[in-house]
Design an enzyme around this catalytic site. Sequence first.
Site, mmCIF file in Angstrom:
data_model
loop_
_atom_site.group_PDB
_atom_site.id
_atom_site.type_symbol
_atom_site.label_atom_id
_atom_site.label_comp_id
_atom_site.label_asym_id
_atom_site.label_seq_id
_atom_site.Cartn_x
_atom_site.Cartn_y
_atom_site.Cartn_z
ATOM 1 C CG HIS A 21 -0.688 7.344 -12.597
ATOM 2 N ND1 HIS A 21 -0.620 6.009 -12.735
ATOM 3 C CD2 HIS A 21 0.747 7.465 -12.310
ATOM 4 C CE1 HIS A 21 0.580 5.218 -12.674
ATOM 5 N NE2 HIS A 21 1.499 6.249 -12.110
ATOM 6 C CG HIS B 39 0.736 7.517 -16.559
ATOM 7 N ND1 HIS B 39 1.089 7.393 -17.849
ATOM 8 C CD2 HIS B 39 1.789 7.252 -15.849
ATOM 9 C CE1 HIS B 39 2.396 6.887 -17.948
ATOM 10 N NE2 HIS B 39 2.761 6.721 -16.685
ATOM 11 N NE ARG C 44 4.610 9.714 -14.752
ATOM 12 C CZ ARG C 44 4.491 8.749 -13.622
ATOM 13 N NH1 ARG C 44 3.629 9.165 -12.731
ATOM 14 N NH2 ARG C 44 5.251 7.780 -13.824
ATOM 15 N N GLY D 284 0.488 -2.519 0.556
ATOM 16 C CA GLY D 284 1.518 -1.996 -0.651
ATOM 17 C C GLY D 284 2.784 -1.951 -0.181
ATOM 18 C CD GLU E 261 10.284 6.414 -14.907
ATOM 19 O OE1 GLU E 261 9.845 5.346 -15.212
ATOM 20 O OE2 GLU E 261 10.022 6.979 -13.765
ATOM 21 N NE ARG F 155 3.749 9.841 -8.467
ATOM 22 C CZ ARG F 155 4.259 8.903 -9.063
ATOM 23 N NH1 ARG F 155 5.438 8.649 -9.356
ATOM 24 N NH2 ARG F 155 3.419 8.229 -9.945
#
Length: 545
Positions: A351, A244, A290, A17, A118, A386
């Site tokens: 998520h 999420h 979230r 990643g 966001e 997070r």
Amino acid sequence: MKNTQMLLCDVLIIGSGLAGLTSALKLADHKKVLIVSKREILDSSSQWAQGGVAAVMSNEDSIDSHVKDTEFVGGGLTNPKVASFVASHGKEAIDWLHDLHVPFSRDDTTHQFHLTKEGGHSHRRVVHAKDATGRAIQATLSEQVKAHANITILENHIAVDLITEKKSLKVDHIKSNRCLGAYVLNNKTGNVITVSAQETILAAGGVSKVYLYTTNPDVSTGDGVAMAWRAGCRVANMEFIQFHPTCLFHPKAKSFLISEIVRGEGGLLKLPDGSRFMDEYDGRGELASRDIVARAIDFEMKKRGIDCVYLDISHKSPDFIKSHFPTIYARCLELGIDITKEWIPVVPAAHYSCGGVMTNLAGQTDLAHLYAIGETAYTGLHGANRLASNSLLECLVFGEAVAKHILQSKVDFTSFELPHWDESRVTDADEEILITHTWNELRRFMWNYVGIVRTNKRLSRALHRIHMLRDEVHEFYTNFKVSHNLIELRNLLQVAELIVESAIARHESRGLHFSRDYPKQLKIAKPTVMTPSNFYSLLDHNHGH
């Protein structure tokens, strides 16, 4: 029979990643790097990240503001020193990606990076490549990695376990312990390779495949956390699993995320009758963090007995939608949903894991010569929750920090004759169906008992099942040849145990952990730290070698 293939490298990176590729590129001019990728190099959670990278890029914004937003969302468990370290390196990380020609979106008027906002952010600070940021970054970095002469990539290989002095060499008299590399399974041939490395970096991603519904790819099976735990490293805050709020709900859509950007640009959450509900839960409405949005959706679904809620962006112009969310628009259209006219059916899904292997600011774990970065690591940045788009930033900053530490460290590595993987006392498995059934059972009861809202009764029930399944799988692992699926299942059971034990240990509701038995928040915030030596766990996994 022994597998006799041995590979030598300066740095072994487990995972392909963003964190792993960043470290690889930062190291490769000076070190021989070996990357182990479970599938193709692009099959990682980073590839699926739609939102972007949070970084302070405008004069209206500040490092202090980014840190405060991170701490607020982190529910009192964010380490301020780590948050400041990461936020202050944001622009530098973006500049590095820009120099590598990552195609970030630009503002039509100023031609500067287009910054979006966001949930949880006080400013527009999310640098993105339309709604497929992860894919754009991963594609760019992958090309660089493939072209570098000092980097070798083993695709379709999975790490079985770390090789350590104490466990693998049986050196009991030494006071310290160190990582010497790893055993790696070739998925195609079934052979286990012994990899000897001066330094090993765990960049193996998260744990979300332990749940039935997830936005993550199939590779997110907690391999890094499980291997580090078995090697004696502490883990922290495993109870904080981020769900999420908006995963596409459609029988033909597997794990497709509807990015936070949709809500950031005006998307509204609605019930089947068209009424909005988020204002009843938080003054920020759809732009709440979230955990709040996911719990609100979960509550409304359970209260009303509905399968999903809806996200509506159709009040924006078709041109705006197609230009800002081309990936989401195209995928939904394939499934018969025209988001310029229709609402998007969404449900919460596992998520991101805010916990992981404990590290310092250089990415070092408790085990000498072993580092952990990305979602595998617990750095202290995310705390109990997070902040959106801080994950890719963390990958970049700590990927660089680990490389810097390795390059500055003196090589004090003694050469060891590592034992080969020994399969002389195992046979081929005759019942692979056990693995499939156990995997399905685990993911289902983790979703039902250890999901968005938890109770003591559900947690203890889950732990009881985990212990039974773990014993069965341990017996299977001891007696039969290892396979890709068996390795992943073994790791999933280990991280499931850590998640549940951590959740049981937290007698409060904080951030992503919400308990009906302990709905209040304690005055003092403390991380949940698990230490292998104080914890009942099957550490004796020698598998004959």
